[in-house]
Design a protein around this motif. Structure first.
Motif, PDB file in Angstrom:
ATOM      1  N   HIS A  21       0.695  -1.137   0.037  1.00 12.73           N
ATOM      2  CA  HIS A  21      -0.069  -0.022   0.017  1.00 12.73           C
ATOM      3  C   HIS A  21       0.929   1.184  -0.162  1.00 12.73           C
ATOM      4  CE1 HIS A  21      -3.201   2.547   1.412  1.00 12.73           C
ATOM      5  NE2 HIS A  21      -4.174   1.950   0.676  1.00 12.73           N
ATOM      6  N   PRO A  22       0.271   2.406  -0.573  1.00 13.69           N
ATOM      7  CA  PRO A  22       1.257   3.539  -0.310  1.00 13.69           C
ATOM      8  C   PRO A  22       1.743   4.058   1.075  1.00 13.69           C
ATOM      9  CG  PRO A  22      -0.603   3.731  -1.798  1.00 13.69           C
ATOM     10  CD  PRO A  22      -0.801   2.404  -1.371  1.00 13.69           C
ATOM     11  N   ASP A  23       1.072   3.583   1.953  1.00 16.06           N
ATOM     12  CA  ASP A  23       1.754   4.072   3.392  1.00 16.06           C
ATOM     13  C   ASP A  23       2.868   3.091   3.743  1.00 16.06           C
ATOM     14  OD1 ASP A  23       0.316   1.451   3.806  1.00 16.06           O
ATOM     15  OD2 ASP A  23      -1.321   2.345   5.264  1.00 16.06           O
ATOM     16  N   GLY A  24       3.075   2.147   2.907  1.00 16.62           N
ATOM     17  CA  GLY A  24       4.288   1.257   3.252  1.00 16.62           C
ATOM     18  C   GLY A  24       3.828  -0.189   3.902  1.00 16.62           C
ATOM     19  N   TRP A  84       1.315  -3.651   4.073  1.00 11.09           N
ATOM     20  CA  TRP A  84       0.396  -4.370   3.692  1.00 11.09           C
ATOM     21  C   TRP A  84      -0.924  -4.467   4.476  1.00 11.09           C
ATOM     22  CZ3 TRP A  84       5.480  -4.685   3.015  1.00 11.09           C
ATOM     23  CH2 TRP A  84       6.024  -4.815   1.615  1.00 11.09           C
ATOM     24  N   HIS A  85      -1.890  -4.683   3.935  1.00  6.03           N
ATOM     25  CA  HIS A  85      -3.187  -4.650   4.648  1.00  6.03           C
ATOM     26  C   HIS A  85      -3.644  -6.033   4.652  1.00  6.03           C
ATOM     27  CE1 HIS A  85      -4.094  -0.262   4.348  1.00  6.03           C
ATOM     28  NE2 HIS A  85      -2.839  -0.282   4.500  1.00  6.03           N
ATOM     29  N   ALA A  86      -4.902  -6.148   5.664  1.00 12.26           N
ATOM     30  CA  ALA A  86      -5.434  -7.648   5.927  1.00 12.26           C
ATOM     31  C   ALA A  86      -5.587  -8.505   4.775  1.00 12.26           C
ATOM     32  CB  ALA A  86      -6.492  -7.481   6.949  1.00 12.26           C
ATOM     33  N   PRO A 111      -9.098  -0.791   5.681  1.00 12.59           N
ATOM     34  CA  PRO A 111      -7.898   0.368   5.170  1.00 12.59           C
ATOM     35  C   PRO A 111      -6.715   0.391   6.350  1.00 12.59           C
ATOM     36  CG  PRO A 111     -10.079   1.340   5.872  1.00 12.59           C
ATOM     37  CD  PRO A 111     -10.108  -0.193   5.782  1.00 12.59           C
ATOM     38  N   SER A 112      -6.969  -0.080   7.461  1.00 13.20           N
ATOM     39  CA  SER A 112      -6.057   0.060   8.689  1.00 13.20           C
ATOM     40  C   SER A 112      -4.859  -0.877   8.022  1.00 13.20           C
ATOM     41  CB  SER A 112      -6.509  -0.443  10.072  1.00 13.20           C
ATOM     42  OG  SER A 112      -7.770   0.216  10.432  1.00 13.20           O
ATOM     43  N   PRO A 113      -3.385  -0.013   8.763  1.00 15.52           N
ATOM     44  CA  PRO A 113      -2.380  -0.742   8.545  1.00 15.52           C
ATOM     45  C   PRO A 113      -2.429  -2.306   9.127  1.00 15.52           C
ATOM     46  CG  PRO A 113      -1.611   1.288   9.196  1.00 15.52           C
ATOM     47  CD  PRO A 113      -3.353   1.200   9.350  1.00 15.52           C
ATOM     48  N   GLU A 114      -1.798  -3.132   8.836  1.00 14.41           N
ATOM     49  CA  GLU A 114      -1.708  -4.576   9.447  1.00 14.41           C
ATOM     50  C   GLU A 114      -0.285  -4.946   9.564  1.00 14.41           C
ATOM     51  OE1 GLU A 114      -1.582  -7.576  11.312  1.00 14.41           O
ATOM     52  OE2 GLU A 114      -1.524  -8.493   9.410  1.00 14.41           O
ATOM     53  N   ASP A 140      -8.539 -15.294   8.565  1.00 16.59           N
ATOM     54  CA  ASP A 140      -9.047 -14.206   7.174  1.00 16.59           C
ATOM     55  C   ASP A 140      -8.921 -13.005   7.631  1.00 16.59           C
ATOM     56  OD1 ASP A 140     -11.400 -14.189   9.087  1.00 16.59           O
ATOM     57  OD2 ASP A 140     -12.462 -15.125   7.635  1.00 16.59           O
ATOM     58  N   PRO A 141      -8.865 -12.096   6.624  1.00 15.83           N
ATOM     59  CA  PRO A 141      -8.934 -10.635   6.912  1.00 15.83           C
ATOM     60  C   PRO A 141     -10.081  -9.976   7.880  1.00 15.83           C
ATOM     61  CG  PRO A 141      -8.786 -10.883   4.515  1.00 15.83           C
ATOM     62  CD  PRO A 141      -9.164 -12.319   5.253  1.00 15.83           C
ATOM     63  N   LYS A 142      -9.487  -9.338   8.876  1.00 19.14           N
ATOM     64  CA  LYS A 142     -10.239  -8.748   9.957  1.00 19.14           C
ATOM     65  C   LYS A 142      -9.908  -7.212  10.098  1.00 19.14           C
ATOM     66  CE  LYS A 142     -13.170 -11.995  11.235  1.00 19.14           C
ATOM     67  NZ  LYS A 142     -12.976 -13.103  10.294  1.00 19.14           N
ATOM     68  N   LYS A 143     -10.757  -6.414  10.718  1.00 22.66           N
ATOM     69  CA  LYS A 143     -10.367  -5.000  11.063  1.00 22.66           C
ATOM     70  C   LYS A 143      -9.451  -5.025  12.176  1.00 22.66           C
ATOM     71  CE  LYS A 143     -13.847  -3.210   8.487  1.00 22.66           C
ATOM     72  NZ  LYS A 143     -13.800  -2.534   7.160  1.00 22.66           N
ATOM     73  N   VAL A 144      -8.513  -4.107  11.979  1.00 18.62           N
ATOM     74  CA  VAL A 144      -7.245  -3.769  12.912  1.00 18.62           C
ATOM     75  C   VAL A 144      -7.453  -2.468  13.486  1.00 18.62           C
ATOM     76  CG1 VAL A 144      -4.969  -4.213  13.218  1.00 18.62           C
ATOM     77  CG2 VAL A 144      -6.137  -5.407  11.367  1.00 18.62           C
TER      78      VAL A 144
END
Length: 370
Positions: free
Chosen positions: A267-270, A272-274, A283-286, A341-345
């Protein structure tokens, strides 16, 4: 004309040097690693998920061994080796309870590394006994993982398992010279690869239940940490197998293929996401996937498996992102909780496997820092 050409060549060379020069100092890498390690030791997670022998702890210990080696070599500090050895001794160096389950032999990775250092047979005998029995009585269980059905957890039927168990068999192969361990690892690993690796996307499904699931944007479900687990496990295997070992080629080629694919999903923020293919929904960092990925890319650069000019900027961006997720007291945040699996962080979430992978990443980056 010649001046213009020379100027162009100079600018090109300067750009290449900048792209291949790491901007980190060894002292700053070591400082943040110590802070993160010390916070985790001072703030242990509660049982039952975090008993000494459970898989989250197993992943933590892998990183702690890396950090212990660095701290002793550079500072003469054996505090972390003592901490690890104390844990092993109070558990008689036993793997966890479930006999075939990949998660329950994850702690053996660090036990075998400690055996390699101290040559104390008590450290290796329980793992040898477990592995010997499994190799001689391999499970014929289904690859269709079903929650609550332990028979479907006897083989490596979920991608996380490729971090937990295969490195143990690679280490035993190298420590004993017994080919039965590498033959077992090769057979079981390739069976999991054939079942869970999507050859169109070059990513691993977490398990068969995600084959037909889709994210909100219609993309397939590929879990960030799940693929991070696989990459991290591949690094641990490649660290063991000599360059000329005939068993190495498959794992090296898979590592390059998966690392290349995942690097392109940063991701542009450096971070990788869930969800690797639907970061907008998460959208949160992971950090637990980011730590394993940064670790793997750093290893690939150090070993010449990944082109430095191409992948160093990815690694640097990822490490800077990880450092930004560390609180002043050393707590690593944005770690997705235990799941499949992917979840909110959120920033306040932490977990020991994220810390373990952070220390693994820091150790590889330290090798190339100034």
């Amino acid at each position: 004309m010649k001046k213009t050409l020379l100027l162009g060549i100079s600018l090109l060379c300067a750009t290449f040097i900048m792209a291949t020069e790491i901007p980190f100092q060894k002292a700053e890498i070591k400082s943040i690693m110590r802070k993160v390690a010390d916070w985790q030791i001072a703030n242990p997670h509660p049982a039952p998920e975090h008993d000494d022998l459970n898989w989250p702890q197993g992943a933590l210990y892998v990183g702690m061994v890396d950090w212990a080696e660095l701290a002793e070599k550079e500072d003469g500090d054996d505090t972390y080796y003592k901490w690890l050895t104390h844990i092993g001794r109070r558990n008689c160096w036993q793997p966890d309870k479930r006999f075939y389950h990949a998660d329950d032999i994850a702690v053996s990775q660090s036990f075998l590394d400690l055996y390699r250092k101290y040559k104390d047979e008590a450290m290796i005998i329980p793992t040898l006994a477990r592995a010997e029995w499994i190799v001689n009585h391999p499970s014929e269980g289904s690859f269709k993982l079903i929650e609550g059905d332990l028979k479907t957890l006897e083989r490596w039927t979920w991608c996380d398992a490729l971090f937990m168990a295969p490195p143990v068999y690679a280490k035993l192969y190298m420590l004993t010279g017994e080919k039965k361990y590498i033959k077992f690892m090769n057979r079981e690993y390739k069976a999991t690869y054939d079942y869970l690796f999507d050859k169109e996307e070059n990513l691993f499904y977490r398990d068969w239940r995600y084959f037909d699931k889709r994210e909100a944007n219609g993309k397939k479900v590929f879990w960030g940490r799940g693929n991070g687990w696989v990459l991290g496990g591949l690094v641990e295997i490649l660290k063991e197998l000599p360059k000329k070992d005939k068993n190495r080629q498959f794992y090296e080629e898979l590592f390059v293929k998966l690392a290349t694919r995942v690097a392109g999903l940063q991701h542009p923020d450096g971070f990788w996401h869930a969800s690797l293919l639907d970061p907008t929904s998460y959208p949160s960092p992971e950090t637990s996937c980011t730590t394993f990925i940064v670790y793997s890319i750093a290893y690939g650069i150090n070993e010449g498996l990944l082109d430095k000019a191409t992948y160093l900027p990815v690694m640097v961006k990822g490490w800077n992102a990880l450092v930004s997720a560390v609180e002043p007291n050393g707590k690593l945040g944005y770690v997705q909780q235990i799941g499949a699996d992917p979840k909110k962080v959120t920033r306040d979430m932490t977990e020991v496997y994220g810390v373990g992978a952070f220390l693994m990443a820091g150790n590889e980056i330290y090798k190339m820092a100034r």
